[in-house]
Scaffold this motif. Structure first.
Motif, PDB file in Angstrom:
ATOM      1  N   PRO A  34      12.966   6.568 -44.775  1.00  0.00           N
ATOM      2  CA  PRO A  34      13.343   7.982 -44.779  1.00  0.00           C
ATOM      3  C   PRO A  34      12.948   8.672 -43.481  1.00  0.00           C
ATOM      4  O   PRO A  34      11.938   8.338 -42.867  1.00  0.00           O
ATOM      5  CB  PRO A  34      12.537   8.557 -45.956  1.00  0.00           C
ATOM      6  N   MET A  35      13.749   9.667 -43.067  1.00  0.00           N
ATOM      7  CA  MET A  35      13.476  10.361 -41.816  1.00  0.00           C
ATOM      8  C   MET A  35      12.139  11.086 -41.853  1.00  0.00           C
ATOM      9  O   MET A  35      11.519  11.309 -40.826  1.00  0.00           O
ATOM     10  CB  MET A  35      14.597  11.349 -41.506  1.00  0.00           C
ATOM     11  N   THR A  36      11.693  11.450 -43.045  1.00  0.00           N
ATOM     12  CA  THR A  36      10.427  12.165 -43.149  1.00  0.00           C
ATOM     13  C   THR A  36       9.240  11.222 -43.278  1.00  0.00           C
ATOM     14  O   THR A  36       8.105  11.651 -43.315  1.00  0.00           O
ATOM     15  CB  THR A  36      10.447  13.096 -44.373  1.00  0.00           C
ATOM     16  N   ALA A  37       9.519   9.929 -43.355  1.00  0.00           N
ATOM     17  CA  ALA A  37       8.444   8.959 -43.550  1.00  0.00           C
ATOM     18  C   ALA A  37       7.991   8.373 -42.223  1.00  0.00           C
ATOM     19  O   ALA A  37       8.650   8.505 -41.197  1.00  0.00           O
ATOM     20  CB  ALA A  37       8.902   7.847 -44.481  1.00  0.00           C
ATOM     21  N   ASN A  38       6.845   7.720 -42.260  1.00  0.00           N
ATOM     22  CA  ASN A  38       6.293   7.083 -41.079  1.00  0.00           C
ATOM     23  C   ASN A  38       5.906   5.669 -41.502  1.00  0.00           C
ATOM     24  O   ASN A  38       4.737   5.392 -41.774  1.00  0.00           O
ATOM     25  CB  ASN A  38       5.076   7.878 -40.596  1.00  0.00           C
ATOM     26  N   PRO A  39       6.889   4.765 -41.602  1.00  0.00           N
ATOM     27  CA  PRO A  39       6.648   3.459 -42.219  1.00  0.00           C
ATOM     28  C   PRO A  39       5.666   2.581 -41.473  1.00  0.00           C
ATOM     29  O   PRO A  39       5.161   1.622 -42.034  1.00  0.00           O
ATOM     30  CB  PRO A  39       8.047   2.827 -42.251  1.00  0.00           C
ATOM     31  N   VAL A  40       5.397   2.866 -40.195  1.00  0.00           N
ATOM     32  CA  VAL A  40       4.477   2.013 -39.446  1.00  0.00           C
ATOM     33  C   VAL A  40       3.091   2.624 -39.320  1.00  0.00           C
ATOM     34  O   VAL A  40       2.206   2.037 -38.714  1.00  0.00           O
ATOM     35  CB  VAL A  40       5.043   1.705 -38.036  1.00  0.00           C
ATOM     36  N   GLY A  41       2.884   3.815 -39.889  1.00  0.00           N
ATOM     37  CA  GLY A  41       1.550   4.400 -39.940  1.00  0.00           C
ATOM     38  C   GLY A  41       1.020   4.958 -38.630  1.00  0.00           C
ATOM     39  O   GLY A  41      -0.189   4.891 -38.369  1.00  0.00           O
ATOM     40  N   LEU A  42       1.889   5.531 -37.801  1.00  0.00           N
ATOM     41  CA  LEU A  42       1.408   6.160 -36.570  1.00  0.00           C
ATOM     42  C   LEU A  42       0.633   7.433 -36.914  1.00  0.00           C
ATOM     43  O   LEU A  42       1.027   8.199 -37.786  1.00  0.00           O
ATOM     44  CB  LEU A  42       2.581   6.522 -35.656  1.00  0.00           C
ATOM     45  N   THR A  43      -0.467   7.659 -36.195  1.00  0.00           N
ATOM     46  CA  THR A  43      -1.232   8.889 -36.391  1.00  0.00           C
ATOM     47  C   THR A  43      -0.534  10.048 -35.697  1.00  0.00           C
ATOM     48  O   THR A  43       0.378   9.854 -34.879  1.00  0.00           O
ATOM     49  CB  THR A  43      -2.648   8.739 -35.824  1.00  0.00           C
ATOM     50  N   GLU A  44      -0.978  11.280 -35.995  1.00  0.00           N
ATOM     51  CA  GLU A  44      -0.377  12.458 -35.364  1.00  0.00           C
ATOM     52  C   GLU A  44      -0.570  12.429 -33.852  1.00  0.00           C
ATOM     53  O   GLU A  44       0.332  12.799 -33.093  1.00  0.00           O
ATOM     54  CB  GLU A  44      -0.993  13.728 -35.955  1.00  0.00           C
ATOM     55  N   ARG A  45      -1.739  11.982 -33.403  1.00  0.00           N
ATOM     56  CA  ARG A  45      -1.996  11.906 -31.958  1.00  0.00           C
ATOM     57  C   ARG A  45      -1.097  10.855 -31.297  1.00  0.00           C
ATOM     58  O   ARG A  45      -0.600  11.046 -30.190  1.00  0.00           O
ATOM     59  CB  ARG A  45      -3.474  11.573 -31.704  1.00  0.00           C
ATOM     60  N   GLU A  46      -0.895   9.726 -31.984  1.00  0.00           N
ATOM     61  CA  GLU A  46      -0.016   8.682 -31.443  1.00  0.00           C
ATOM     62  C   GLU A  46       1.419   9.176 -31.370  1.00  0.00           C
ATOM     63  O   GLU A  46       2.121   8.943 -30.375  1.00  0.00           O
ATOM     64  CB  GLU A  46      -0.124   7.428 -32.305  1.00  0.00           C
ATOM     65  N   LEU A  47       1.859   9.899 -32.408  1.00  0.00           N
ATOM     66  CA  LEU A  47       3.204  10.459 -32.398  1.00  0.00           C
ATOM     67  C   LEU A  47       3.348  11.516 -31.305  1.00  0.00           C
ATOM     68  O   LEU A  47       4.384  11.581 -30.624  1.00  0.00           O
ATOM     69  CB  LEU A  47       3.526  11.083 -33.760  1.00  0.00           C
ATOM     70  N   GLU A  48       2.328  12.331 -31.135  1.00  0.00           N
ATOM     71  CA  GLU A  48       2.369  13.363 -30.103  1.00  0.00           C
ATOM     72  C   GLU A  48       2.488  12.739 -28.713  1.00  0.00           C
ATOM     73  O   GLU A  48       3.327  13.160 -27.890  1.00  0.00           O
ATOM     74  CB  GLU A  48       1.108  14.230 -30.182  1.00  0.00           C
ATOM     75  N   SER A  49       1.686  11.721 -28.447  1.00  0.00           N
ATOM     76  CA  SER A  49       1.756  11.034 -27.150  1.00  0.00           C
ATOM     77  C   SER A  49       3.110  10.366 -26.963  1.00  0.00           C
ATOM     78  O   SER A  49       3.679  10.362 -25.868  1.00  0.00           O
ATOM     79  CB  SER A  49       0.638  10.001 -27.049  1.00  0.00           C
ATOM     80  N   LEU A  50       3.636   9.826 -28.051  1.00  0.00           N
ATOM     81  CA  LEU A  50       4.938   9.168 -28.005  1.00  0.00           C
ATOM     82  C   LEU A  50       6.048  10.168 -27.706  1.00  0.00           C
ATOM     83  O   LEU A  50       6.960   9.890 -26.909  1.00  0.00           O
ATOM     84  CB  LEU A  50       5.185   8.467 -29.346  1.00  0.00           C
ATOM     85  N   ARG A  51       6.002  11.334 -28.322  1.00  0.00           N
ATOM     86  CA  ARG A  51       7.029  12.354 -28.073  1.00  0.00           C
ATOM     87  C   ARG A  51       7.037  12.779 -26.610  1.00  0.00           C
ATOM     88  O   ARG A  51       8.106  12.915 -25.996  1.00  0.00           O
ATOM     89  CB  ARG A  51       6.779  13.567 -28.972  1.00  0.00           C
ATOM     90  N   TRP A  52       5.854  12.998 -26.033  1.00  0.00           N
ATOM     91  CA  TRP A  52       5.794  13.398 -24.631  1.00  0.00           C
ATOM     92  C   TRP A  52       6.286  12.275 -23.718  1.00  0.00           C
ATOM     93  O   TRP A  52       6.958  12.517 -22.711  1.00  0.00           O
ATOM     94  CB  TRP A  52       4.369  13.808 -24.250  1.00  0.00           C
ATOM     95  N   THR A  53       5.985  11.027 -24.082  1.00  0.00           N
ATOM     96  CA  THR A  53       6.473   9.884 -23.304  1.00  0.00           C
ATOM     97  C   THR A  53       7.990   9.832 -23.332  1.00  0.00           C
ATOM     98  O   THR A  53       8.644   9.567 -22.321  1.00  0.00           O
ATOM     99  CB  THR A  53       5.891   8.567 -23.867  1.00  0.00           C
ATOM    100  N   ALA A  54       8.561  10.102 -24.499  1.00  0.00           N
ATOM    101  CA  ALA A  54      10.016  10.101 -24.633  1.00  0.00           C
ATOM    102  C   ALA A  54      10.653  11.189 -23.781  1.00  0.00           C
ATOM    103  O   ALA A  54      11.825  11.073 -23.380  1.00  0.00           O
ATOM    104  CB  ALA A  54      10.405  10.282 -26.093  1.00  0.00           C
ATOM    105  N   MET A  55       9.896  12.232 -23.480  1.00  0.00           N
ATOM    106  CA  MET A  55      10.400  13.322 -22.641  1.00  0.00           C
ATOM    107  C   MET A  55      10.194  13.051 -21.159  1.00  0.00           C
ATOM    108  O   MET A  55      10.478  13.898 -20.318  1.00  0.00           O
ATOM    109  CB  MET A  55       9.724  14.636 -23.036  1.00  0.00           C
ATOM    110  N   GLY A  56       9.681  11.837 -20.850  1.00  0.00           N
ATOM    111  CA  GLY A  56       9.535  11.434 -19.459  1.00  0.00           C
ATOM    112  C   GLY A  56       8.213  11.781 -18.812  1.00  0.00           C
ATOM    113  O   GLY A  56       8.060  11.636 -17.587  1.00  0.00           O
ATOM    114  N   LYS A  57       7.252  12.207 -19.612  1.00  0.00           N
ATOM    115  CA  LYS A  57       5.952  12.582 -19.054  1.00  0.00           C
ATOM    116  C   LYS A  57       5.098  11.343 -18.777  1.00  0.00           C
ATOM    117  O   LYS A  57       5.127  10.371 -19.519  1.00  0.00           O
ATOM    118  CB  LYS A  57       5.203  13.501 -20.027  1.00  0.00           C
TER     119      LYS A  57
END
Length: 235
Positions: free
Chosen positions: A166-189
């Protein structure tokens, strides 16, 4: 189209799979199967079946007769994203000419009355490869009918896959900090830029991203971002 409506309105996996089987029957097939695409290191197929109108005994019999890693249908499917059609009786005859014996797995299908197969390769949200397999006796579909079958099957698989991821799920168990770092990486930071934005050290940001790479079974950040987008972990 009623079949689209049946897929769209399915409220649970059981009704969604029933709609998939209805699609199969509508196009003249005897049996539909959804399975994980066997890799070259898979030797049995029974454990790869997700949904099928054929019994588990049928696939266990296949496993007792031959090695799925050597199946020419799946070997061909590994190298394409396009649908393919196979006349199993002709394939069996070709195999017999080459090896002087009929492939026992092919013969098993023929003995069950399944003489033709259409394979549709599919890709899951997590990047894994799957196959929708339609078996029966019908001749090769017209281009228009094949396009309709592909569209319906992809719509089914998209719904089926989202019920597992599901789009609202996190099947691999990433933490909020890991997701936050990932989002910024996806934005080219860069790591340095992310560390300034979130107020953490570069070492900590790197640790979060390395954890995400490990959890998503990736080798680098480019692959990590691509896979996270496919899985709808980030947008």
């Amino acid at each position: 189209m009623p079949l689209y409506d049946a897929i769209e309105s399915a409220s649970c996996k059981e009704t969604l799979v029933a709609a998939f089987f209805r699609v199969s029957a509508e196009f003249g097939f005897k049996a539909a199967t959804l399975l994980k695409l066997p890799s070259r290191t898979d030797h049995t197929v029974a454990e790869l079946i997700l949904e099928s109108e054929l019994t588990r005994d049928f696939f266990e019999r296949c496993d007792s007769l031959g090695d799925v890693s050597k199946c020419p249908l799946y070997e061909a499917a590994r190298g394409t994203i396009l649908p393919s059609y196979w006349a199993l009786d002709q394939l069996a005859e070709h195999h017999a000419r080459l090896s002087q014996t009929v492939n026992p797995v092919l013969q098993h299908y023929l003995d069950t009355g399944l003489r033709a197969t259409t394979l549709l390769p599919l890709t899951s949200l997590d990047g894994s490869r799957h196959i929708a397999r339609f078996d029966g006796v019908a001749p090769k579909l017209s281009r228009r009918s094949l396009n309709d079958l592909v569209a319906l099957t992809m719509r089914f698989f998209d719904s089926y896959d989202r019920k597992r991821f599901p789009m609202t799920a996190n099947p691999v168990g990433l933490t909020e900090r890991e997701l936050e770092s990932l989002r910024w990486t996806a934005m080219g930071k860069t790591t340095s830029e992310i560390s300034r934005i979130v107020g953490l050290s570069e070492h900590t940001v790197n640790a979060y991203l390395n954890n995400a790479i490990r959890k998503l079974d990736c080798t680098n950040r480019t692959q990590l971002v691509a896979k996270a987008l496919r899985m709808r972990l980030i947008s």
